[in-house]
Design an enzyme around this catalytic site. Structure first.
Site: not given
Ligand code: RB5
Length: 147
Positions: A8, A65, A67, A98, A134
């Site tokens: 993203d 993304c 996180t 695994h 596994h």
């Molecule tokens: C975008 O601001 C953020 O929410 C997205 O990149 C991500 O971290 C969502 O899980």
């Protein structure tokens, strides 16, 4: 190896540098999802990478993304996609070994670019462990739900 790298807006810069680096290592890389740091919804990037994996256009995927969480949640809605968020090289190795993970999820706000490269390298070089236990457990990941 054929790789699908998606992101993203929050993951775009890291995904782009990973894609360039992976091409330099000789991989065939398609970059999907955001094409800039303009807003782009992370589930859409997951959809594209999942379809590349399930369609056979990519052997493995990388999703980035902010996180690594949102992309992994959406990618794991696709049976046959096993997306693993990894924050260490050990997690990357065990996700492949695994869990037979086929998509690596990374957080651009969690990892430095160098950490992300190390984790990606370990993910790509680690084989699926073919051990019976596994294989049996991985089979259960896509089994009928119990409720
Ligand atoms: C975008 O601001 C953020 O929410 C997205 O990149 C991500 O971290 C969502 O899980």
């Amino acid at each position: 190896m054929k790789l699908a790298v998606g992101a993203d807006h929050a993951g775009f810069d890291l995904a782009s540098s990973l894609a360039d680096w992976l091409r330099g290592l000789g991989h065939e890389v398609v970059q999907l999802g955001a094409t800039s740091t303009e807003r782009y919804d992370y589930p859409d990037a997951s959809d594209l990478v999942a379809c590349h994996i399930l369609g056979g256009q990519a052997d493995l995927g990388v999703l980035v993304c902010g996180t690594g969480i949102g992309v992994s949640i959406r990618a794991n809605r696709y049976p046959g996609v096993r997306a693993a968020e990894c924050t260490s090289t050990t997690m990357a190795e065990l996700a492949r070994g695994h869990n037979h993970a086929n998509v690596l999820c990374l957080g651009s706000r969690i990892l430095s670019p160098d950490e992300a490269k190390q984790i990606t390298a370990r993910f790509l070089e680690s084989p699926e462990d073919p051990g019976d236990r596994h294989v049996k457990r991985v089979g259960k990941l896509d089994a009928e739900r119990v409720c």
